[in-house]
Write an enzyme that holds these catalytic residues in place. Structure first.
Site, mmCIF file in Angstrom:
data_model
loop_
_atom_site.group_PDB
_atom_site.id
_atom_site.type_symbol
_atom_site.label_atom_id
_atom_site.label_comp_id
_atom_site.label_asym_id
_atom_site.label_seq_id
_atom_site.Cartn_x
_atom_site.Cartn_y
_atom_site.Cartn_z
ATOM 1 C CE LYS A 1 -35.225 -37.821 -16.754
ATOM 2 N NZ LYS A 1 -34.502 -38.085 -18.008
ATOM 3 C CD GLU B 1 -33.802 -28.483 -18.209
ATOM 4 O OE1 GLU B 1 -34.092 -29.514 -18.851
ATOM 5 O OE2 GLU B 1 -33.146 -28.489 -17.150
ATOM 6 C CD GLU C 1 -34.406 -37.514 -26.807
ATOM 7 O OE1 GLU C 1 -34.152 -38.514 -26.123
ATOM 8 O OE2 GLU C 1 -34.704 -36.415 -26.296
#
Length: 406
Positions: free
Chosen positions: A163, A393, A208
């Site tokens: 990733k 996104e 976050e």
């Protein structure tokens, strides 16, 4: 340097924003609780691979020499340093710890005022005009970002990484005298469940939690995997369900959670997290989220913890070193402090740190030139990623800061 710090309980100081510098606000709040700073009593700067470790050592020395009289004894009271750290070891952006002259705080219905070296609590500032800016693509366009995503997917197919998180910037000119508190106010109002922050020109609203430490207890929130909100109740529920069952997003989330848990090894015990992520609803997005709790082992400060945790797979990728090399190859710009730790640390080392997301950095200009502001947004790229979807996104993730600037 020996600081003399005094914290006293006061009546309601709402709103924070009425008291802080319009052009250089210091703020870290969530759901109306948090701290705000005025002026600079101490400014510490760091750079390079050891920036957070050096900051932890410098803070220990500063705190050990300070005399603190604190009648409140709540998190964020007493001696506090606001911090913001660069994402990359090679970044040209300076990382900072700032001890304000005055700190205003509120937590659990208690308000307080902290003075450093007897500083005077100054005047209130009326909010300036609304900030209306148009964010534009710099040399790195959405099409070029899509091409970088495709190259990342190819690298994943070759087994170079599992990733990688790729970001892109948008820029705007900042009018002279712009009241930056307006941006923070709009973010805090629109996104009350996130951390709204302003530290040394970095302004944003992050969902976050990188790490929070208080009296031996640790907590963090991992976000990875996202989807746009629906247009009505039915489509919104369908979007949440699709996210919760998306193998691509579940894989992305698993990488990020595993990264955090591995980084906490040696720093925490009795670590707990859910068996599967939950869907977190924000005004413009659904996220896959996992909450993590644990107990601190040893005497590590929150600065030691952010040094151990940064960068997580949620903002870099996995394996970390390989993902960082790929980011350097595919992002033709310096992230600065975007996706780095932002928050505060107290005299005892406890603190509260978010990952600097949904944010923009003010770039000061020499006299006679126009200042600018650069916003960032990123997306996690895995084997199943599609370039068009990742561009969409990032566009959704620009919305909080774009709305506050517009």
């Amino acid at each position: 340097m020996k600081l003399h710090v005094s914290t006293t309980r006061i009546d309601d100081i709402a709103p924070f924003l009425a008291h802080i510098d319009p052009h250089d606000p210091l703020l870290f709040i969530r759901r109306g609780d948090g701290i705000a700073g005025i002026g600079e009593a101490v400014r510490l700067e760091f750079s390079g691979p050891e920036r957070m470790r050096e900051a932890a050592e410098a803070w220990r020395r500063l705190a050990a020499e300070a005399s603190v009289d604190n009648e409140v004894a709540l998190a964020g009271s007493g001696l506090v340093g606001f911090g913001s750290f660069a994402f990359s070891d090679d970044s040209s952006a300076v990382s900072v710890l700032i001890v304000p002259k005055i700190i205003l705080g509120r937590r659990d219905g208690v308000d307080w005022l902290t003075r450093v070296d007897g500083a005077d609590f100054g005047e209130r500032f009326s909010l300036g005009d609304e900030v209306h800016l148009q964010l534009d693509e710099p040399s790195f366009s959405a099409d070029e970002y899509a091409a970088s995503v495709e190259r990342a997917v190819e690298a994943i197919g070759r087994g170079e990484v599992s990733k990688v998180v790729l970001a892109r910037p948008l820029d705007a000119e900042l009018p002279e005298g712009a009241d930056l508190r307006r941006i923070a106010r709009d973010l805090a109002f629109a996104y009350p469940d996130t951390y709204t922050f302003a530290v040394d020109g970095l302004i944003g609203s992050s969902p976050e939690t990188l790490i929070r430490s208080e009296k031996g207890e640790l907590s963090a929130r991992v976000l990875a995997g996202s989807a746009g909100r629906g247009t009505d109740a039915a489509s919104d529920a369908a979007a949440a369900l699709a996210l919760a069952t998306s193998q691509k997003d579940l894989d992305e989330h698993a990488f990020a959670l595993r990264s955090l848990l591995m980084s906490l090894d040696g720093y925490a015990s009795r670590i707990l997290t859910g068996e599967s992520p939950f869907t977190l609803k924000l005004p413009n997005l659904w996220h896959l989220a996992s909450d993590v709790t644990g107990q601190l082992t040893g005497d590590s400060s929150s600065l030691d913890l952010i040094d151990a945790l940064h960068p997580t797979a949620a903002v870099a990728g996995t394996p970390t070193a390989d993902a960082l090399r790929l980011i350097a190859a595919l992002e033709p710009f310096d992230r600065g402090r975007y996706a780095g730790p932002v928050g505060w640390v107290g005299a005892d080392g406890d603190g509260e740190w978010a990952i600097a997301l949904r944010c923009a950095q003010v770039v000061r200009a020499p006299a006679g030139e126009t200042a600018t502001i650069r916003a960032f947004a990123g997306a996690g790229i895995v084997a199943e990623s599609e370039a068009g979807r990742e561009v969409a996104e990032t566009t959704m993730k620009f919305m909080p800061i774009a709305d506050a600037l517009g």
